[in-house]
Design a protein around this motif. Structure first.
Motif, PDB file in Angstrom:
ATOM      1  N   GLY A   1     -12.610  -6.966  10.920  1.00  0.00           N
ATOM      2  CA  GLY A   1     -13.153  -8.315  11.045  1.00  0.00           C
ATOM      3  C   GLY A   1     -13.747  -8.740   9.720  1.00  0.00           C
ATOM      4  O   GLY A   1     -14.159  -7.906   8.925  1.00  0.00           O
ATOM      5  N   PRO A   2     -13.788 -10.054   9.464  1.00  0.00           N
ATOM      6  CA  PRO A   2     -14.256 -10.543   8.159  1.00  0.00           C
ATOM      7  C   PRO A   2     -15.693 -10.130   7.845  1.00  0.00           C
ATOM      8  O   PRO A   2     -16.056  -9.986   6.684  1.00  0.00           O
TER       9      PRO A   2
ATOM     10  N   ALA B   1      -6.032 -17.023  11.936  1.00  0.00           N
ATOM     11  CA  ALA B   1      -5.745 -16.379  10.660  1.00  0.00           C
ATOM     12  C   ALA B   1      -4.242 -16.223  10.477  1.00  0.00           C
ATOM     13  O   ALA B   1      -3.533 -15.833  11.404  1.00  0.00           O
TER      14      ALA B   1
ATOM     15  N   ILE C   1      -8.032 -10.652  -0.378  1.00  0.00           N
ATOM     16  CA  ILE C   1      -8.553 -10.175   0.906  1.00  0.00           C
ATOM     17  C   ILE C   1     -10.065 -10.357   0.963  1.00  0.00           C
ATOM     18  O   ILE C   1     -10.614 -10.822   1.962  1.00  0.00           O
TER      19      ILE C   1
ATOM     20  N   ASN D   1       0.818  -1.202   0.000  1.00  0.00           N
ATOM     21  CA  ASN D   1       0.000   0.000   0.000  1.00  0.00           C
ATOM     22  C   ASN D   1       0.851   1.252   0.000  1.00  0.00           C
ATOM     23  O   ASN D   1       0.590   2.209  -0.722  1.00  0.00           O
TER      24      ASN D   1
ATOM     25  N   SER E   1      -1.363 -13.620  12.055  1.00  0.00           N
ATOM     26  CA  SER E   1      -1.840 -12.856  13.201  1.00  0.00           C
ATOM     27  C   SER E   1      -1.075 -13.323  14.438  1.00  0.00           C
ATOM     28  O   SER E   1      -0.543 -14.423  14.452  1.00  0.00           O
ATOM     29  N   PRO E   2      -1.031 -12.480  15.482  1.00  0.00           N
ATOM     30  CA  PRO E   2      -0.326 -12.907  16.702  1.00  0.00           C
ATOM     31  C   PRO E   2      -0.855 -14.228  17.296  1.00  0.00           C
ATOM     32  O   PRO E   2      -0.045 -15.048  17.717  1.00  0.00           O
TER      33      PRO E   2
ATOM     34  N   ASN F   1      -6.539   2.510   1.456  1.00  0.00           N
ATOM     35  CA  ASN F   1      -6.357   1.108   1.104  1.00  0.00           C
ATOM     36  C   ASN F   1      -6.815   0.884  -0.329  1.00  0.00           C
ATOM     37  O   ASN F   1      -6.148   0.251  -1.127  1.00  0.00           O
TER      38      ASN F   1
ATOM     39  N   SER G   1     -10.759  -3.998   7.280  1.00  0.00           N
ATOM     40  CA  SER G   1     -12.188  -4.303   7.161  1.00  0.00           C
ATOM     41  C   SER G   1     -12.843  -4.498   8.523  1.00  0.00           C
ATOM     42  O   SER G   1     -14.046  -4.674   8.598  1.00  0.00           O
TER      43      SER G   1
ATOM     44  N   ASP H   1     -11.866 -12.707   3.702  1.00  0.00           N
ATOM     45  CA  ASP H   1     -12.929 -12.262   4.606  1.00  0.00           C
ATOM     46  C   ASP H   1     -14.132 -13.198   4.517  1.00  0.00           C
ATOM     47  O   ASP H   1     -14.762 -13.505   5.527  1.00  0.00           O
TER      48      ASP H   1
ATOM     49  N   ALA I   1      -5.840  -6.124  13.394  1.00  0.00           N
ATOM     50  CA  ALA I   1      -4.523  -6.664  13.078  1.00  0.00           C
ATOM     51  C   ALA I   1      -4.126  -7.719  14.102  1.00  0.00           C
ATOM     52  O   ALA I   1      -3.504  -8.722  13.771  1.00  0.00           O
ATOM     53  N   GLY I   2      -4.534  -7.473  15.358  1.00  0.00           N
ATOM     54  CA  GLY I   2      -4.162  -8.393  16.425  1.00  0.00           C
ATOM     55  C   GLY I   2      -4.895  -9.708  16.350  1.00  0.00           C
ATOM     56  O   GLY I   2      -4.382 -10.742  16.766  1.00  0.00           O
ATOM     57  N   SER I   3      -6.119  -9.686  15.820  1.00  0.00           N
ATOM     58  CA  SER I   3      -6.877 -10.927  15.792  1.00  0.00           C
ATOM     59  C   SER I   3      -6.849 -11.566  14.410  1.00  0.00           C
ATOM     60  O   SER I   3      -7.258 -12.699  14.234  1.00  0.00           O
ATOM     61  N   GLY I   4      -6.370 -10.838  13.418  1.00  0.00           N
ATOM     62  CA  GLY I   4      -6.107 -11.423  12.110  1.00  0.00           C
ATOM     63  C   GLY I   4      -7.323 -11.566  11.219  1.00  0.00           C
ATOM     64  O   GLY I   4      -8.326 -10.900  11.435  1.00  0.00           O
ATOM     65  N   ALA I   5      -7.205 -12.378  10.200  1.00  0.00           N
ATOM     66  CA  ALA I   5      -8.239 -12.671   9.211  1.00  0.00           C
ATOM     67  C   ALA I   5      -8.402 -11.565   8.189  1.00  0.00           C
ATOM     68  O   ALA I   5      -8.620 -10.408   8.534  1.00  0.00           O
ATOM     69  N   GLY I   6      -8.329 -11.941   6.940  1.00  0.00           N
ATOM     70  CA  GLY I   6      -8.652 -11.056   5.834  1.00  0.00           C
ATOM     71  C   GLY I   6      -7.950  -9.713   5.885  1.00  0.00           C
ATOM     72  O   GLY I   6      -6.785  -9.607   6.222  1.00  0.00           O
ATOM     73  N   GLY I   7      -8.695  -8.686   5.529  1.00  0.00           N
ATOM     74  CA  GLY I   7      -8.116  -7.357   5.468  1.00  0.00           C
ATOM     75  C   GLY I   7      -8.087  -6.710   6.837  1.00  0.00           C
ATOM     76  O   GLY I   7      -9.023  -6.840   7.617  1.00  0.00           O
ATOM     77  N   ILE I   8      -7.003  -5.995   7.112  1.00  0.00           N
ATOM     78  CA  ILE I   8      -6.848  -5.364   8.412  1.00  0.00           C
ATOM     79  C   ILE I   8      -7.792  -4.186   8.555  1.00  0.00           C
ATOM     80  O   ILE I   8      -8.295  -3.897   9.632  1.00  0.00           O
TER      81      ILE I   8
ATOM     82  N   LEU J   1      -8.634  -0.696  14.198  1.00  0.00           N
ATOM     83  CA  LEU J   1      -7.604  -1.037  13.204  1.00  0.00           C
ATOM     84  C   LEU J   1      -6.604  -2.029  13.793  1.00  0.00           C
ATOM     85  O   LEU J   1      -6.333  -3.086  13.224  1.00  0.00           O
ATOM     86  N   LEU J   2      -6.109  -1.697  14.987  1.00  0.00           N
ATOM     87  CA  LEU J   2      -5.073  -2.541  15.581  1.00  0.00           C
ATOM     88  C   LEU J   2      -5.666  -3.809  16.184  1.00  0.00           C
ATOM     89  O   LEU J   2      -5.013  -4.844  16.227  1.00  0.00           O
TER      90      LEU J   2
END
Lengths: 435, 317
Positions: free
Chosen positions: B262-263, A263, A404, A88, A266-267, B280, B260, A408, B251-258, B247-248
């Motif tokens: 959550g999915p 995912a 992405i 990006n 991810s952490p 984005n 979005s 999702d 990112a911390g929980s993951g999946a797909g786009g950061i 946003l964070l």
């Protein structure tokens, strides 16, 4: 090959102003010194600082030291950002004509969106790098060319031939074979992979069969002749039966409760490695370095088998040379150096990212290369075979965004928000909006 | 005669200068702020409005005028309304308990205590910690498999709450992060206001036998009403603009786009949606339209809050 987002983010916030400031200072210094150095050949070359922007650890650090031996006037600064942010940011920096590094790494999912902007990058042919063509896998070389094929914009680093990594201890607990040949016989097809998963689940309760369906989906799509885009750069998610097949197979993992719902990158996923929360993970060559780093205590527990469904590619990168850079000549030399045959072999042995130079696949030192962490699996041979049998697939300009949207969708099914059909309908609608 | 005239003229001139000084100099003093505000506040606002009327992307130099197209698309955009709902939901879940808690904390600290300064400074500590650090740590606390909160809940037989997955649970988790950062800050503002309330009122009330709680309700709250209005308004505006936490947390929980949230976009706030569109997807025209509508929502929410809190104050009189 991505660092946890938060760390990268924090680093990025700090690094950008600091680097910009230092780049500015150096640029000014360089301007001051330019006039004399242009006329005085033979004098010690002026100091040059090259920045290289990556999206994770590429294992280049020891190479920089090596490069400095032949180029004592060059300093190299590495900037690392998280995967999505990295690409990006590059879009933004090209559009605003400021802030790009001297050398930028671009992952294969994004490469065609950048090769489409040929006027923003130097043609590496100007620096004589077309001499490297004979080194490369043909498709890897093609991916670095501009749309009309006239310019060479990116030189390949690694390719991500597919394999499947699995935990021997968990397989043993489930009463499954642990030998990599026998394990590969369990799953010639993805359907059989899912069946194996069901057997695994009936034997082991405290770990899941796979981390999450996202990377499995990507692998299945990558094995198809046509993926998310057709050759005319049209998105064919809604109409390509191979994509739907990959979608259905991935969701079967979820519906049979075989995923740990972690995912990728991810952490919690990192923690999952350390705790042994899942027994298999799709393993492009670069993933082996990641596993080794995350599952430090699991030496000898992981092994590598053939991937179900034939060969495919997942990931891999190119190095590109944005026109914004002040030292294109030195930067082009750096690209040449980092992607050289010897250095690709070296990075593979240290980091796991697999070379895109086919001559190396027959090299005895690669063929016989094993890693104790993976129970002395012959990873050199496994990935050589994977890379050699690979059918290249055309990737479109917004590959990353499409992935992405689909990721999702898989996530919504995994989290129980939607049925696979509802999620698919939404994915198709989301993908349509991607311009 | 001449000297008299001259004196009068001089006096008149001085008067003019004096009135000019009185009338103009205040404007001169505040001018720097307003000049800066015009450059960095008003101009971007107007420019955003201009961009919102175009098809405007980062990667193209052609900006086609499309009139209100972006706005009509926005009105039919499910993700936009989802983000609006999430913003209000997180806003209410975080602001209401936060302000009640802040008043209560301020009330506790408004009594003679040992080590007063220590307690007051402690209140402010969460606010000076970096939002990134707060969200990273809270995301771990709210982790599904190895989170501290789920571990404690398991003592009561509640197992494996997937905080990031559910709409309500993710809103609660994000609200907790916001409350952690802002409760103490608001308590200090309330405390400052409470210290200006005349002590005699409390003494008289104590003599009349009013309980602590009655004193809080009948004396303190009505007396600090202007501060409450201020804090509520500022908190509401802040809540409308929540970006870093979702946003964070994503990112911390993951999946797909950061970006979005959550999915299922279950915790994508308006600010995050605008960020997603603009930085984005690089669709600046559409993102500008969304931020203008968001601006209208902020004005609306602040207005409604102002009316509500005024009436609330009145009820206590």
């Amino acid at each position: 090959m991505a660092t946890p987002y938060s760390q990268a983010r924090r680093f990025g916030r700090l690094a950008v102003p600091v680097l910009t400031a230092s780049a500015l200072a150096l640029a000014l210094a360089a301007c001051g010194g330019e006039a004399p150095s242009a006329t005085t050949a033979g004098k010690p070359a002026e100091k040059v600082t090259l920045s290289i922007a990556l999206f994770g650890d590429f294992g280049f650090k020891p190479l920089y030291e090596e490069y400095k031996k032949t180029h004592p006037n060059v300093e190299i600064v590495e900037r690392v950002t998280q995967f999505n942010d990295h690409h990006n940011n590059l879009v933004k920096r090209l559009a605003t004509n400021a802030g790009a590094a001297d050398v930028e790494a671009v992952e294969v999912g994004y490469i065609s969106s950048f090769t489409a902007q040929a006027d923003k990058f130097h043609d590496l042919k100007q620096y004589g790098l077309d001499k490297r063509q004979s080194d490369y896998l043909d498709w890897k070389w093609q991916q670095g060319l501009s749309k009309d094929g006239s310019k060479l914009l990116g030189l390949g680093t690694d390719v991500g031939g597919l394999a499947m990594c699995y935990r021997k201890d968990l397989f043993e607990k489930a009463g499954l074979p642990t030998d990599r040949e026998k394990v590969a016989e369990l799953w010639p097809t993805w359907e059989q992979y899912i069946e194996t998963g069901k057997k695994f689940a009936s034997g082991v309760k405290d770990a899941k069969f796979v981390d999450s369906p996202g990377e499995i989906f990507r692998a299945i799509v990558n094995q198809a002749p046509v993926g998310l885009y057709d050759a005319q750069d049209q998105i064919v998610v809604a109409t390509n039966p191979e994509v739907k097949k990959a979608w259905d197979l991935s969701n079967q993992l979820t519906q049979n409760d075989l995923t740990a719902k972690l995912a990728a990158f991810s952490p919690p996923w990192n923690t999952g490695f350390a705790k042994g929360s899942f027994a298999t993970i799709i393993c492009p060559a670069w993933m082996t370095g990641y596993i080794q780093e995350q599952a430090k205590d699991a030496t000898g527990k992981w092994d590598i088998a053939k991937v179900p469904g034939g060969s495919g590619n997942s990931g891999g990168s190119h190095l590109m040379l944005p026109k914004q850079g002040k030292h294109p000549k030195e930067a082009a030399e750096l690209i040449d150096f980092l992607t050289s045959k010897d250095n690709q072999a070296r990075v593979f042995k240290e980091e796991g990212t697999f070379p895109s130079i086919p001559a190396l696949y027959d090299d005895p030192s690669i063929q016989s290369f094993t890693k104790p962490f993976f129970g002395d699996a012959p990873i050199g041979k496994i990935y050589s075979d994977a890379a050699r049998n690979l059918k290249p697939q055309h990737l479109g300009p917004k590959e990353g965004d499409v992935r992405i949207a689909i990721g999702d969708g898989l996530g919504r099914v995994e989290q129980g928000k939607q049925t696979p059909d509802e999620a698919w309908a939404q994915v198709v609608a989301d993908v349509q909006k991607i311009k | 005669m001449a000297t008299l005239q001259a004196t009068a003229r001089r006096g008149h001139r001085r008067l003019v200068r004096h009135t000019l000084d009185l009338k103009l100099s205040p404007y001169a003093y505040i001018a720097p702020f307003f000049l800066l505000f015009c450059a960095f506040g008003v101009f971007p606002l107007i420019f955003t409005a201009w961009v919102s009327l175009h098809e405007w992307t980062l990667t193209s130099d052609v900006h086609t005028f499309v009139g209100a197209d972006n706005f009509t698309t926005l009105l039919g955009d499910g993700y936009f309304w989802n983000a609006t709902f999430n913003t209000f939901s997180i806003g209410i879940i975080s602001t209401v308990p936060q302000l009640v808690l802040a008043i209560w904390l301020a009330h506790l600290l408004n009594r003679p205590l040992r080590a007063q300064t220590f307690f007051r400074i402690t209140l402010l500590v969460p606010n000076v910690t970096s939002v990134v650090a707060v969200v990273v740590i809270f995301s771990q606390l709210f982790g599904r498999d190895y989170g501290l909160i789920n571990w404690m809940l398991s003592w009561f037989g509640i197992d494996g709450v997937a905080w990031a997955e559910g709409t309500a649970t993710s809103h609660v988790a994000i609200s907790a992060m916001i409350m952690w950062r802002w409760t103490g800050y608001n308590a200090l503002i309330f405390l400052a206001a409470m210290q200006a309330v005349p002590k005699e009122l409390y003494e008289a009330a104590t003599l009349d036998g009013a309980s602590n709680l009655t004193q809080l309700r009948k004396i303190t709250i009505p007396m600090i009403r202007p501060t409450i209005v201020f804090v509520v308004t500022v908190s509401t505006i802040g809540a409308m603009q929540i970006l870093a936490e979702p946003l964070l947390f994503g990112a911390g929980s993951g999946a797909g786009g950061i970006t979005s949230g959550g999915p299922d976009h279950q915790f994508q706030t308006l600010a995050l949606y605008v960020y997603d569109l603009g930085f984005n997807k690089f669709d600046f025209g559409y993102a500008s339209a969304a931020s203008w509508v968001m601006f209208l929502f902020v004005v609306l929410a602040a207005g409604v809050n102002y009316l509500l809190t005024r009436r609330m104050g009145g009820a206590f009189k």
